[in-house]
Design a protein around this motif. Structure first.
Motif, PDB file in Angstrom:
ATOM      1  N   ASP A  73       0.762  -1.453   0.212  1.00  2.01           N
ATOM      2  CA  ASP A  73      -0.129   0.015  -0.214  1.00  2.01           C
ATOM      3  C   ASP A  73       0.930   1.336   0.206  1.00  2.01           C
ATOM      4  O   ASP A  73       2.040   1.083  -0.147  1.00  2.01           O
ATOM      5  N   GLU A  74       0.406   2.226   0.305  1.00  5.54           N
ATOM      6  CA  GLU A  74       0.904   3.421  -0.126  1.00  5.54           C
ATOM      7  C   GLU A  74       2.414   4.123   1.043  1.00  5.54           C
ATOM      8  O   GLU A  74       3.086   4.401   1.220  1.00  5.54           O
ATOM      9  N   THR A  75       2.115   3.493   2.035  1.00  8.07           N
ATOM     10  CA  THR A  75       3.115   3.242   3.522  1.00  8.07           C
ATOM     11  C   THR A  75       4.151   2.367   3.132  1.00  8.07           C
ATOM     12  O   THR A  75       4.806   2.375   3.925  1.00  8.07           O
ATOM     13  N   GLY A  76       3.948   0.969   1.989  1.00  5.21           N
ATOM     14  CA  GLY A  76       4.723   0.308   1.977  1.00  5.21           C
ATOM     15  C   GLY A  76       4.766  -0.993   3.040  1.00  5.21           C
ATOM     16  O   GLY A  76       5.412  -1.539   2.784  1.00  5.21           O
ATOM     17  N   ALA A  77       3.149  -1.367   3.296  1.00  2.00           N
ATOM     18  CA  ALA A  77       2.726  -2.240   4.546  1.00  2.00           C
ATOM     19  C   ALA A  77       2.574  -3.443   2.757  1.00  2.00           C
ATOM     20  O   ALA A  77       2.052  -2.805   1.922  1.00  2.00           O
ATOM     21  N   PRO A  78       2.969  -4.804   3.117  1.00  3.33           N
ATOM     22  CA  PRO A  78       2.318  -5.364   1.972  1.00  3.33           C
ATOM     23  C   PRO A  78       0.392  -5.807   2.158  1.00  3.33           C
ATOM     24  O   PRO A  78       0.186  -5.760   2.783  1.00  3.33           O
ATOM     25  N   VAL A  79       0.703  -5.973   0.701  1.00  8.80           N
ATOM     26  CA  VAL A  79      -1.353  -5.836   0.331  1.00  8.80           C
ATOM     27  C   VAL A  79      -1.496  -7.453  -0.365  1.00  8.80           C
ATOM     28  O   VAL A  79      -0.642  -7.849  -0.357  1.00  8.80           O
ATOM     29  N   VAL A 106       4.142  -2.623  -7.042  1.00 14.53           N
ATOM     30  CA  VAL A 106       2.563  -2.743  -7.349  1.00 14.53           C
ATOM     31  C   VAL A 106       2.358  -1.662  -6.455  1.00 14.53           C
ATOM     32  O   VAL A 106       1.761  -2.715  -4.855  1.00 14.53           O
ATOM     33  N   VAL A 107       1.955  -0.786  -6.504  1.00 14.95           N
ATOM     34  CA  VAL A 107       1.658   0.308  -5.221  1.00 14.95           C
ATOM     35  C   VAL A 107       0.481   0.411  -5.078  1.00 14.95           C
ATOM     36  O   VAL A 107      -0.128   1.703  -6.199  1.00 14.95           O
ATOM     37  N   VAL A 108      -0.861  -0.008  -4.009  1.00 12.17           N
ATOM     38  CA  VAL A 108      -2.081   0.156  -4.237  1.00 12.17           C
ATOM     39  C   VAL A 108      -2.024   1.631  -3.391  1.00 12.17           C
ATOM     40  O   VAL A 108      -2.225   1.652  -2.375  1.00 12.17           O
ATOM     41  N   ARG A 109      -3.061   2.780  -4.454  1.00 23.10           N
ATOM     42  CA  ARG A 109      -3.303   3.785  -4.106  1.00 23.10           C
ATOM     43  C   ARG A 109      -4.622   3.369  -3.315  1.00 23.10           C
ATOM     44  O   ARG A 109      -5.524   3.192  -4.021  1.00 23.10           O
TER      45      ARG A 109
END
Length: 136
Positions: A73-79, A106-109
């Protein structure tokens, strides 16, 4: 027999320091990998392909997803990849391998952002490896 022993001892004394004073040479290699980013919205998602629509391109961008592709995610936490689906705004960081674009990250916003910058900002990463050779 005594002279043979003397020769062996003398030869050992002469050869032994060669191993002790062997030179070590260190070589450093730097590979530069260019990673490009694209921001857009996922239009299709499958285990090995991510299709992203952007505001700047009329055709969707196809990225190959591999076991090394990370989703955060935007904070760098795994999704979890199972939560990534069509309609989500993302930023895809990718590298080119021939004709393919391989998604590295892939950064999910959470929300769609509008920027005046063109997608395609380049980021350089370096990989350094050290090799040690022993010369006699």
């Amino acid at each position: 027999m005594n002279t043979l022993k003397s020769y062996i001892i003398a030869l050992t004394i002469l050869v032994l320091p060669c191993g002790v004073f062997a030179q070590q040479q260190t070589m450093t290699t730097v590979d530069t990998i260019k990673s490009t980013e694209t921001a857009g919205t996922i239009s299709e998602m499958s285990p090995d392909t991510i299709v992203v629509r952007t505001e700047t391109s009329s055709s969707p961008m196809n990225y190959s997803s591999t076991k090394r592709t990370t989703y955060v995610d935007e904070t760098g936490a795994p999704v979890s990849v199972e939560t990534v689906k069509s309609g989500l705004p993302v930023t895809v960081y990718y590298t080119r391998e021939g004709d393919r674009m391989i998604a590295d990250k892939v950064v999910v916003r959470k929300t769609t952002t509008t920027t005046t910058e063109q997608p395609g900002m380049q980021e350089k990463r370096t990989r350094t490896s050290t090799t040690t050779e022993t010369k006699y």
